[in-house]
Design a protein around this motif. Structure first.
Motif, PDB file in Angstrom:
ATOM      1  N   THR A 160     -17.974 -21.450 -17.171  1.00 54.52           N
ATOM      2  CA  THR A 160     -17.253 -20.852 -18.292  1.00 54.52           C
ATOM      3  C   THR A 160     -16.554 -21.943 -19.093  1.00 54.52           C
ATOM      4  O   THR A 160     -15.868 -22.780 -18.521  1.00 54.52           O
ATOM      5  CB  THR A 160     -16.198 -19.841 -17.786  1.00 54.52           C
ATOM      6  OG1 THR A 160     -16.850 -18.820 -17.042  1.00 54.52           O
ATOM      7  CG2 THR A 160     -15.425 -19.228 -18.929  1.00 54.52           C
TER       8      THR A 160
ATOM      9  N   ARG B  67     -21.820 -13.300 -21.496  1.00 56.23           N
ATOM     10  CA  ARG B  67     -20.737 -12.635 -22.213  1.00 56.23           C
ATOM     11  C   ARG B  67     -19.772 -13.673 -22.794  1.00 56.23           C
ATOM     12  O   ARG B  67     -19.531 -14.705 -22.189  1.00 56.23           O
ATOM     13  CB  ARG B  67     -19.956 -11.713 -21.285  1.00 56.23           C
ATOM     14  CG  ARG B  67     -20.716 -10.486 -20.918  1.00 56.23           C
ATOM     15  CD  ARG B  67     -19.827  -9.562 -20.108  1.00 56.23           C
ATOM     16  NE  ARG B  67     -20.554  -8.393 -19.707  1.00 56.23           N
ATOM     17  CZ  ARG B  67     -20.569  -7.269 -20.410  1.00 56.23           C
ATOM     18  NH1 ARG B  67     -19.890  -7.171 -21.508  1.00 56.23           N
ATOM     19  NH2 ARG B  67     -21.267  -6.239 -19.990  1.00 56.23           N
ATOM     20  N   CYS B  68     -19.209 -13.327 -23.948  1.00 55.52           N
ATOM     21  CA  CYS B  68     -18.220 -14.178 -24.594  1.00 55.52           C
ATOM     22  C   CYS B  68     -17.073 -13.298 -25.073  1.00 55.52           C
ATOM     23  O   CYS B  68     -17.288 -12.144 -25.448  1.00 55.52           O
ATOM     24  CB  CYS B  68     -18.827 -14.913 -25.786  1.00 55.52           C
ATOM     25  SG  CYS B  68     -20.262 -15.934 -25.381  1.00 55.52           S
ATOM     26  N   TRP B  69     -15.862 -13.858 -25.059  1.00 56.56           N
ATOM     27  CA  TRP B  69     -14.683 -13.126 -25.512  1.00 56.56           C
ATOM     28  C   TRP B  69     -13.940 -13.977 -26.526  1.00 56.56           C
ATOM     29  O   TRP B  69     -13.818 -15.193 -26.370  1.00 56.56           O
ATOM     30  CB  TRP B  69     -13.750 -12.805 -24.349  1.00 56.56           C
ATOM     31  CG  TRP B  69     -14.318 -11.827 -23.389  1.00 56.56           C
ATOM     32  CD1 TRP B  69     -14.218 -10.467 -23.439  1.00 56.56           C
ATOM     33  CD2 TRP B  69     -15.078 -12.111 -22.209  1.00 56.56           C
ATOM     34  NE1 TRP B  69     -14.870  -9.900 -22.376  1.00 56.56           N
ATOM     35  CE2 TRP B  69     -15.413 -10.891 -21.602  1.00 56.56           C
ATOM     36  CE3 TRP B  69     -15.526 -13.291 -21.604  1.00 56.56           C
ATOM     37  CZ2 TRP B  69     -16.150 -10.797 -20.440  1.00 56.56           C
ATOM     38  CZ3 TRP B  69     -16.261 -13.202 -20.452  1.00 56.56           C
ATOM     39  CH2 TRP B  69     -16.563 -11.960 -19.875  1.00 56.56           C
TER      40      TRP B  69
ATOM     41  N   TYR C 295     -23.567 -11.026 -31.078  1.00 51.63           N
ATOM     42  CA  TYR C 295     -22.590 -10.141 -31.718  1.00 51.63           C
ATOM     43  C   TYR C 295     -23.309  -9.003 -32.424  1.00 51.63           C
ATOM     44  O   TYR C 295     -24.244  -9.211 -33.179  1.00 51.63           O
ATOM     45  CB  TYR C 295     -21.750 -10.951 -32.706  1.00 51.63           C
ATOM     46  CG  TYR C 295     -20.714 -10.151 -33.454  1.00 51.63           C
ATOM     47  CD1 TYR C 295     -19.650  -9.563 -32.784  1.00 51.63           C
ATOM     48  CD2 TYR C 295     -20.790 -10.002 -34.830  1.00 51.63           C
ATOM     49  CE1 TYR C 295     -18.681  -8.841 -33.471  1.00 51.63           C
ATOM     50  CE2 TYR C 295     -19.829  -9.295 -35.530  1.00 51.63           C
ATOM     51  CZ  TYR C 295     -18.784  -8.704 -34.848  1.00 51.63           C
ATOM     52  OH  TYR C 295     -17.839  -7.989 -35.534  1.00 51.63           O
TER      53      TYR C 295
ATOM     54  N   GLU D  38     -15.735  -8.785 -27.769  1.00 50.33           N
ATOM     55  CA  GLU D  38     -16.540  -9.093 -26.590  1.00 50.33           C
ATOM     56  C   GLU D  38     -18.000  -9.005 -26.984  1.00 50.33           C
ATOM     57  O   GLU D  38     -18.450  -7.997 -27.526  1.00 50.33           O
ATOM     58  CB  GLU D  38     -16.259  -8.104 -25.466  1.00 50.33           C
ATOM     59  CG  GLU D  38     -17.081  -8.358 -24.227  1.00 50.33           C
ATOM     60  CD  GLU D  38     -16.812  -7.357 -23.119  1.00 50.33           C
ATOM     61  OE1 GLU D  38     -17.497  -7.459 -22.083  1.00 50.33           O
ATOM     62  OE2 GLU D  38     -15.952  -6.483 -23.276  1.00 50.33           O
ATOM     63  N   THR D  39     -18.741 -10.071 -26.747  1.00 52.89           N
ATOM     64  CA  THR D  39     -20.166 -10.070 -27.062  1.00 52.89           C
ATOM     65  C   THR D  39     -20.969 -10.217 -25.777  1.00 52.89           C
ATOM     66  O   THR D  39     -20.469 -10.724 -24.776  1.00 52.89           O
ATOM     67  CB  THR D  39     -20.537 -11.212 -28.026  1.00 52.89           C
ATOM     68  OG1 THR D  39     -20.336 -12.472 -27.371  1.00 52.89           O
ATOM     69  CG2 THR D  39     -19.716 -11.148 -29.300  1.00 52.89           C
ATOM     70  N   ASP D  40     -22.198  -9.754 -25.830  1.00 48.71           N
ATOM     71  CA  ASP D  40     -23.080  -9.848 -24.673  1.00 48.71           C
ATOM     72  C   ASP D  40     -24.410 -10.419 -25.133  1.00 48.71           C
ATOM     73  O   ASP D  40     -25.276  -9.692 -25.616  1.00 48.71           O
ATOM     74  CB  ASP D  40     -23.263  -8.470 -24.035  1.00 48.71           C
ATOM     75  CG  ASP D  40     -23.955  -8.552 -22.686  1.00 48.71           C
ATOM     76  OD1 ASP D  40     -24.472  -9.638 -22.336  1.00 48.71           O
ATOM     77  OD2 ASP D  40     -23.968  -7.541 -21.976  1.00 48.71           O
TER      78      ASP D  40
ATOM     79  N   LEU E 213      -9.616  -7.989 -29.453  1.00 48.06           N
ATOM     80  CA  LEU E 213     -10.566  -8.702 -28.610  1.00 48.06           C
ATOM     81  C   LEU E 213     -11.975  -8.390 -29.098  1.00 48.06           C
ATOM     82  O   LEU E 213     -12.314  -7.222 -29.305  1.00 48.06           O
ATOM     83  CB  LEU E 213     -10.433  -8.261 -27.151  1.00 48.06           C
ATOM     84  CG  LEU E 213     -11.444  -8.841 -26.173  1.00 48.06           C
ATOM     85  CD1 LEU E 213     -11.165 -10.318 -25.924  1.00 48.06           C
ATOM     86  CD2 LEU E 213     -11.413  -8.076 -24.858  1.00 48.06           C
TER      87      LEU E 213
ATOM     88  N   ASP F  42     -18.353  -4.256 -31.056  1.00 49.77           N
ATOM     89  CA  ASP F  42     -17.949  -5.253 -30.060  1.00 49.77           C
ATOM     90  C   ASP F  42     -16.451  -5.570 -30.133  1.00 49.77           C
ATOM     91  O   ASP F  42     -15.964  -6.403 -29.388  1.00 49.77           O
ATOM     92  CB  ASP F  42     -18.726  -6.560 -30.263  1.00 49.77           C
ATOM     93  CG  ASP F  42     -20.217  -6.417 -29.984  1.00 49.77           C
ATOM     94  OD1 ASP F  42     -20.598  -5.466 -29.278  1.00 49.77           O
ATOM     95  OD2 ASP F  42     -20.988  -7.251 -30.484  1.00 49.77           O
TER      96      ASP F  42
ATOM     97  N   GLN G   3     -10.238 -13.762 -28.434  1.00 53.38           N
ATOM     98  CA  GLN G   3      -8.957 -13.069 -28.483  1.00 53.38           C
ATOM     99  C   GLN G   3      -8.178 -13.463 -29.727  1.00 53.38           C
ATOM    100  O   GLN G   3      -8.078 -14.646 -30.057  1.00 53.38           O
ATOM    101  CB  GLN G   3      -8.121 -13.390 -27.244  1.00 53.38           C
ATOM    102  CG  GLN G   3      -8.593 -12.655 -26.018  1.00 53.38           C
ATOM    103  CD  GLN G   3      -7.659 -12.894 -24.851  1.00 53.38           C
ATOM    104  OE1 GLN G   3      -7.884 -13.796 -24.069  1.00 53.38           O
ATOM    105  NE2 GLN G   3      -6.616 -12.094 -24.762  1.00 53.38           N
TER     106      GLN G   3
END
Length: 183
Positions: A149, A87-89, A55, A73-75, A71, A60, A91
């Motif tokens: 996932t 990647r992670c999301w 993060y 979004e991390t990478d 949302l 992000d 919500q």
């Protein structure tokens, strides 16, 4: 002898029912310190503390179409994160975290290892097919999907949002249904 059998049966039955309940109800509500139901600010703080997610702060974070939908979004692959995550999301609806999606690095981890670990910890999945395994209780659905996932869903919040999004049938659809029911 019959009394001993009854006591054994009651004891075994009680033990079995407790074991089944413990396995089915202990589905996790997130990963690390990030938990379903967290506020947006609390989730940001938890993500900052855990470098596994990668993060980078507010850059992000993005707004989704709809009311109060956010949302993150991390990478994790691009620098700060774990070798095990991609990647992670995360919500949010109404500032409440209701879905966590974590993509695991298939170069560092495999589906079978995660699947067997989840089975050992939480029992056999409630449903299983070639694409995914799903553990579910009244509050949480956790799924392991291929290629790799992990998803955590707050069932109540998700259902509430689905109910809000349901479009009621219009005049044309109602007239069609009326016609068909009159046949």
């Amino acid at each position: 002898m019959k009394r001993c059998l009854k006591i054994f049966a009651l004891t075994f039955g009680l033990f079995f029912s407790l074991t089944v309940n413990l396995c089915g109800d202990d589905i996790p509500d997130g990963y690390g310190e990030v938990r379903l139901g967290m506020s947006l600010e609390a989730a940001k703080e938890a993500l900052k503390k855990n470098i596994d997610f990668g993060y980078h702060g507010d850059r992000d974070v993005s707004l989704l179409p709809g009311e109060n939908r956010v949302l993150i979004e991390t990478d994790a692959e691009k620098g700060l994160g774990s070798n095990f995550l991609n990647r992670c999301w995360f919500q949010f609806a109404d500032e409440e975290l209701y879905i966590i999606i974590i993509n695991v690095n298939t170069q560092k981890m495999d589906y079978y290892s995660i699947f067997t670990t989840l089975c050992d910890k939480y029992g056999n999945p409630d449903s299983l097919n070639p694409e995914k395994a799903v553990w579910k209780n009244d509050e949480i659905t956790m799924s392991l999907e291929k290629p790799l996932t992990l998803k955590y869903v707050d069932n109540k919040k998700f259902q509430e949002l689905q109910n809000k999004a349901t479009v009621q049938p219009g005049a044309v659809e109602r007239n069609r249904e009326d016609f068909l029911s009159g046949l």
